[in-house]
Design a protein around this motif. Sequence first.
Motif, short mmCIF file in Angstrom:
data_model
loop_
_atom_site.label_atom_id
_atom_site.label_comp_id
_atom_site.label_asym_id
_atom_site.label_seq_id
_atom_site.Cartn_x
_atom_site.Cartn_y
_atom_site.Cartn_z
N CYS A 193 0.75 -1.06 0.04
CA CYS A 193 -0.04 0.04 -0.16
C CYS A 193 0.95 1.07 -0.05
CB CYS A 193 -0.88 -0.01 1.18
SG CYS A 193 -1.71 1.40 1.40
N CYS A 199 0.04 3.35 3.77
CA CYS A 199 0.46 2.91 4.85
C CYS A 199 1.63 1.76 4.79
CB CYS A 199 -0.78 2.29 5.78
SG CYS A 199 -1.44 0.72 5.15
N CYS A 234 -6.75 -1.12 0.12
CA CYS A 234 -6.20 -1.50 1.33
C CYS A 234 -7.00 -1.79 2.64
CB CYS A 234 -4.79 -0.29 1.58
SG CYS A 234 -3.95 -0.87 3.17
N ALA A 243 -6.09 -1.87 5.59
CA ALA A 243 -5.71 -1.26 6.84
C ALA A 243 -6.04 0.17 6.73
CB ALA A 243 -4.11 -1.48 6.79
N CYS A 244 -6.07 0.89 5.65
CA CYS A 244 -6.19 2.32 5.52
C CYS A 244 -7.29 2.87 4.46
CB CYS A 244 -4.72 3.13 5.29
SG CYS A 244 -4.14 3.06 3.83
ZN LIG Z 1 -2.79 0.96 3.36
#
Ligand SMILES: [Zn+2]
Length: 226
Positions: free
Chosen positions: A141, A144, A161, A163-164
């Motif tokens: 990504c 992040c 992504c 996570a983010c």
């Molecule tokens: Zn990310």
Amino acid sequence: MTGQVLRRFILMGPPGSGKGTQGAILSEKLGINTYSAGELLREATKSGSKEGEKIKKIIDRGDMVPPKMIVNRIVEKIQEPENLKGYILDGFPRTLDQAKRFDKILNKRYFKKNNLGVQAVLLLQVPDDYVIERIIGRSQCATCGALYHEKFRPPKVFGICDACGGKEFTRRADDTYAVVQARLRNYRLVTAPIIPYYEEKGLIVCVDGTGPIDVVSEKIRKIVGY
Ligand SMILES: [Zn+2]
């Protein structure tokens, strides 16, 4: 192996075999350090020592660091008080010449007396196709830094992504088919000849490196005996 936990070993395997990942797991479980030759050379160049200055010049020129210098760094490291309880060498030795030089030193009385020698060479075995697939599908990504793999670890929603929520992904420039092929060829040519050498000494333990990380680390756990 008589119930003894192995604490001094070499991790070998082609690029993409998971050496780094497994080395990190072992380090944590056993409370010992993992060293690679590249990392020790970089460390030496920053140490300000005479030898470090020499190494820096060689690297800056773009030349190969002589095997003797590489082996000396490793030998120095394994004698440090914090490493007397054990060490993991990741991707060292890389050539038969390095292996022989390292052995010659380990066979000296001092090293034998203090049990500093290598107890096992864990050889992570993965077929070329597997390595290529593993490396080429990698992405990260851009926002992040989370790591993905198009086949083994895709984001839950394609292109986003986990996570983010980022939508931009990058790939390492050297994660290409041609580069991976060249690295594999180099491994076969330069590093693989070490295998019969250590085999003759009864040190090689083969580990099937295919499959999920925890499956492989469980196989290694059994061999190491922790
Ligand atoms: Zn990310």
